[in-house]
Design a protein around this motif. Structure first.
Motif, short mmCIF file in Angstrom:
data_model
loop_
_atom_site.label_atom_id
_atom_site.label_comp_id
_atom_site.label_asym_id
_atom_site.label_seq_id
_atom_site.Cartn_x
_atom_site.Cartn_y
_atom_site.Cartn_z
N LYS A 172 0.82 -1.20 0.00
CA LYS A 172 0.00 0.00 0.00
C LYS A 172 0.86 1.25 0.00
N VAL A 173 1.89 1.28 0.83
CA VAL A 173 2.70 2.49 0.95
C VAL A 173 3.56 2.70 -0.28
N VAL A 174 4.18 1.65 -0.80
CA VAL A 174 5.05 1.78 -1.97
C VAL A 174 4.24 2.20 -3.20
N GLU A 175 3.05 1.62 -3.36
CA GLU A 175 2.22 1.99 -4.52
C GLU A 175 1.79 3.45 -4.45
N ALA A 176 1.60 3.95 -3.23
CA ALA A 176 1.13 5.32 -3.07
C ALA A 176 2.26 6.34 -3.11
N ALA A 177 3.50 5.89 -2.93
CA ALA A 177 4.64 6.80 -2.92
C ALA A 177 4.81 7.46 -4.29
N ASP A 178 5.16 8.74 -4.26
CA ASP A 178 5.33 9.48 -5.52
C ASP A 178 6.52 10.43 -5.39
N GLY A 179 6.45 11.55 -6.07
CA GLY A 179 7.56 12.51 -6.03
C GLY A 179 7.75 13.16 -4.68
N SER A 180 6.82 12.92 -3.76
CA SER A 180 6.94 13.51 -2.42
C SER A 180 7.77 12.63 -1.49
N THR A 181 8.38 11.58 -2.05
CA THR A 181 9.09 10.60 -1.23
C THR A 181 10.53 10.42 -1.69
N THR A 182 11.45 10.36 -0.73
CA THR A 182 12.84 10.01 -1.02
C THR A 182 13.01 8.53 -0.77
N LEU A 183 13.52 7.80 -1.75
CA LEU A 183 13.69 6.36 -1.67
C LEU A 183 15.17 6.01 -1.60
N THR A 184 15.56 5.22 -0.62
CA THR A 184 16.94 4.80 -0.48
C THR A 184 17.01 3.35 -0.02
N VAL A 185 18.16 2.72 -0.25
CA VAL A 185 18.42 1.40 0.30
C VAL A 185 19.44 1.58 1.41
N ASP A 186 19.03 1.25 2.64
CA ASP A 186 19.88 1.48 3.81
C ASP A 186 20.39 0.16 4.38
N GLY A 187 21.33 -0.44 3.66
CA GLY A 187 21.96 -1.66 4.15
C GLY A 187 21.10 -2.91 4.04
N THR A 188 21.47 -3.91 4.82
CA THR A 188 20.81 -5.21 4.76
C THR A 188 20.43 -5.66 6.17
N ALA A 189 19.69 -6.77 6.24
CA ALA A 189 19.27 -7.29 7.54
C ALA A 189 18.92 -8.76 7.41
N LYS A 190 18.83 -9.42 8.56
CA LYS A 190 18.34 -10.79 8.64
C LYS A 190 16.94 -10.75 9.26
N VAL A 191 15.96 -11.29 8.55
CA VAL A 191 14.60 -11.34 9.07
C VAL A 191 14.08 -12.76 8.92
N ALA A 192 13.70 -13.36 10.02
CA ALA A 192 13.19 -14.74 10.02
C ALA A 192 14.18 -15.69 9.33
N GLY A 193 15.47 -15.42 9.52
CA GLY A 193 16.50 -16.27 8.94
C GLY A 193 16.76 -16.03 7.46
N ARG A 194 16.14 -14.99 6.88
CA ARG A 194 16.29 -14.70 5.45
C ARG A 194 17.12 -13.44 5.26
N ASP A 195 17.95 -13.42 4.20
CA ASP A 195 18.70 -12.22 3.84
C ASP A 195 17.75 -11.20 3.22
N ALA A 196 17.90 -9.95 3.63
CA ALA A 196 16.98 -8.93 3.14
C ALA A 196 17.68 -7.59 2.95
N TYR A 197 17.20 -6.82 1.97
CA TYR A 197 17.60 -5.44 1.78
C TYR A 197 16.63 -4.55 2.57
N GLN A 198 17.12 -3.38 3.00
CA GLN A 198 16.27 -2.46 3.75
C GLN A 198 15.95 -1.23 2.90
N LEU A 199 14.71 -1.15 2.45
CA LEU A 199 14.23 -0.02 1.67
C LEU A 199 13.65 1.02 2.62
#
Length: 433
Positions: free
Chosen positions: A201-228
């Motif tokens: 819901k949030v990503v679909e609604a994001a537009d030019g009013s939003t700054t998007l970055t990738v801030d490192g990585t993380a482990k969630v439930a034992g899975r490798d993940a990127y942090q948007l």
């Protein structure tokens, strides 16, 4: 290591207490040394060192969003922990919200309505168990200490069951339009609290009013993940940032965190604690009401009322107000017939609650509460203790605040609500007078 106490009655001058202390220290040191050697031998040291953030190939925010959009994961199961801290005030002890025969979850209560259960997720920490096998098989269960509430869809049948009151609600799934999407009208369920739905819901609604970055990585439930990370550009927004952990392999959102600009704990933190992308067992989606259960038939009203419009669009879905809808606020074209002004994170929904409601909130006319007796008195005291009075070109009113959403109700019943500052609401009310 345990603290070594001196032996009662021992004279430190004769050295015997010190000698005993050394012997005890040696006894403790030997097993510690052995444990250290064993750890090195079996690789525990390496395992501990690798529990930090995973080392993944770099990816841009745009490519990560594209990875999420392209995810074709159709099957999964797991557990989700969701914590919500909106900063809502506690209700006074004199206010009784039950009426008639009570509500779902208590003996003699009404049917197990999904909408009524959603309110429980507005505060505290809860555990959800989820399972999905394609678009027509889903199960979401709210796990409590002594009971479980589940919404199960299996083909055309949708069941909601509350074990606490042994009540069930049965309805038909909505029809699909020409584009293959389901029409609006299906009762809301608990799946909206999952990291996937919140992120979508949030990503679909994001537009030019939003700054998007990738801030490192993380482990969630034992899975490798990127942090948007999504950060609002508009200063009047009360949202500090939205952080979404995206599975590095299949693009599925594994964690969703909504942080307020004011700081402190997250307003919403939903994350998988366990996740499996294998096919759930077929019996996961089977449901038969237990013996003695009170069953209410919801009919196929959702399917009939949710038909696509002549142009193929679906009421309430293609006329959304963007981020207000993503944050659970009234949307343009929705059931509340709200008008949305502003854009992006600064969107404000406007609608009318009626002059009677305005009089009750302002305290100018609470005659409508008289029939409620003590309940009415308690409700009046609650309203008097909430919010702050404001005034402007629009007249006067009262602002009600949470840690993320503010709402202004004028004395004549107009309502302005959004994840924006109080000043922004007053400005919107002045413009709409």
């Amino acid at each position: 290591m345990a603290r070594i106490q001196p032996t009662p009655g021992t004279d430190a001058a004769d050295g015997r207490g010190e000698a005993r202390g050394r012997r005890k220290a040696v006894r403790y040191a030997v097993p510690v040394a052995v444990a250290g050697v064993a750890a090195a031998t079996i690789g525990i040291g390496s395992a501990l060192a690798s529990t930090g953030d995973p080392d993944l190939p770099k990816i841009s925010a745009q490519d990560l969003i594209a990875k999420m959009a392209a995810s074709d994961t159709q099957q999964m199961s797991g557990s989700v922990k969701i914590t919500t801290d909106l900063g809502l005030p506690s209700l006074p002890s004199g206010l009784n919200l039950e009426s008639g025969g009570g509500h779902g979850g208590k003996k003699g209560g009404t049917a197990a309505s999904p909408e009524s259960k959603l309110t429980e997720l507005a505060s505290g920490t809860h555990t959800l168990r989820v399972a999905v096998d394609g678009p027509d098989k889903q199960r979401v269960s709210l796990v409590e200490r002594a009971a479980e509430y589940s919404v199960i869809r299996n083909g055309d049948d949708v069941w909601a069951y509350d074990s606490a009151g042994n009540t069930a609600l049965h309805s038909k799934a909505p029809q699909r339009g020409p584009d293959g999407r389901e029409a609006a009208g299906m009762p809301k369920d608990l799946s909206g609290a999952s990291p996937q739905e919140l992120a979508k819901k949030v990503v679909e609604a994001a537009d030019g009013s939003t700054t998007l970055t990738v801030d490192g990585t993380a482990k969630v439930a034992g899975r490798d993940a990127y942090q948007l990370v999504l950060t609002p550009k508009q200063g009047e927004s009360t949202v500090g940032a939205v952080r979404i952990a995206v599975d590095a392999k299949n693009g599925v959102p594994l964690k969703f965190t909504l942080a307020p600009k004011s700081g402190g704990k997250a307003v919403v933190d939903a994350a998988f604690t366990k996740v499996d992308f294998g096919k759930p067992g077929a019996d996961t989606f089977s449901f038969t009401p237990p013996k003695g259960a009170k069953v209410t038939e919801g009919g196929d009203k959702a399917g009939k009322d949710g038909k696509a419009n002549k142009d193929g669009k679906h009421a309430g879905r293609d006329q959304q107000g963007g981020l207000p809808g993503a944050l659970g606020l009234p949307e343009a074209g929705g059931d509340g017939a709200a008008k949305v002004t502003g854009a992006g994170w600064a969107s404000i929904a406007q609608f009318s609650a009626g002059k009677e409601a305005g009089g009750i909130v302002s305290g100018k006319d609470r005659s409508a509460l008289k029939d409620a007796g003590k309940n009415g008195d308690a409700a009046g005291k609650l309203l008097d203790g909430l919010g702050s009075k404001v005034s402007g070109d629009f007249g006067s009113g009262r602002v009600f605040s949470t840690r993320i959403v503010n709402a202004l109700m004028t004395d004549d019943g107009k309502v302005f609500v959004g994840a924006v500052s109080k000043d922004a609401l007053v400005k919107a009310a002045n413009a709409a007078k």
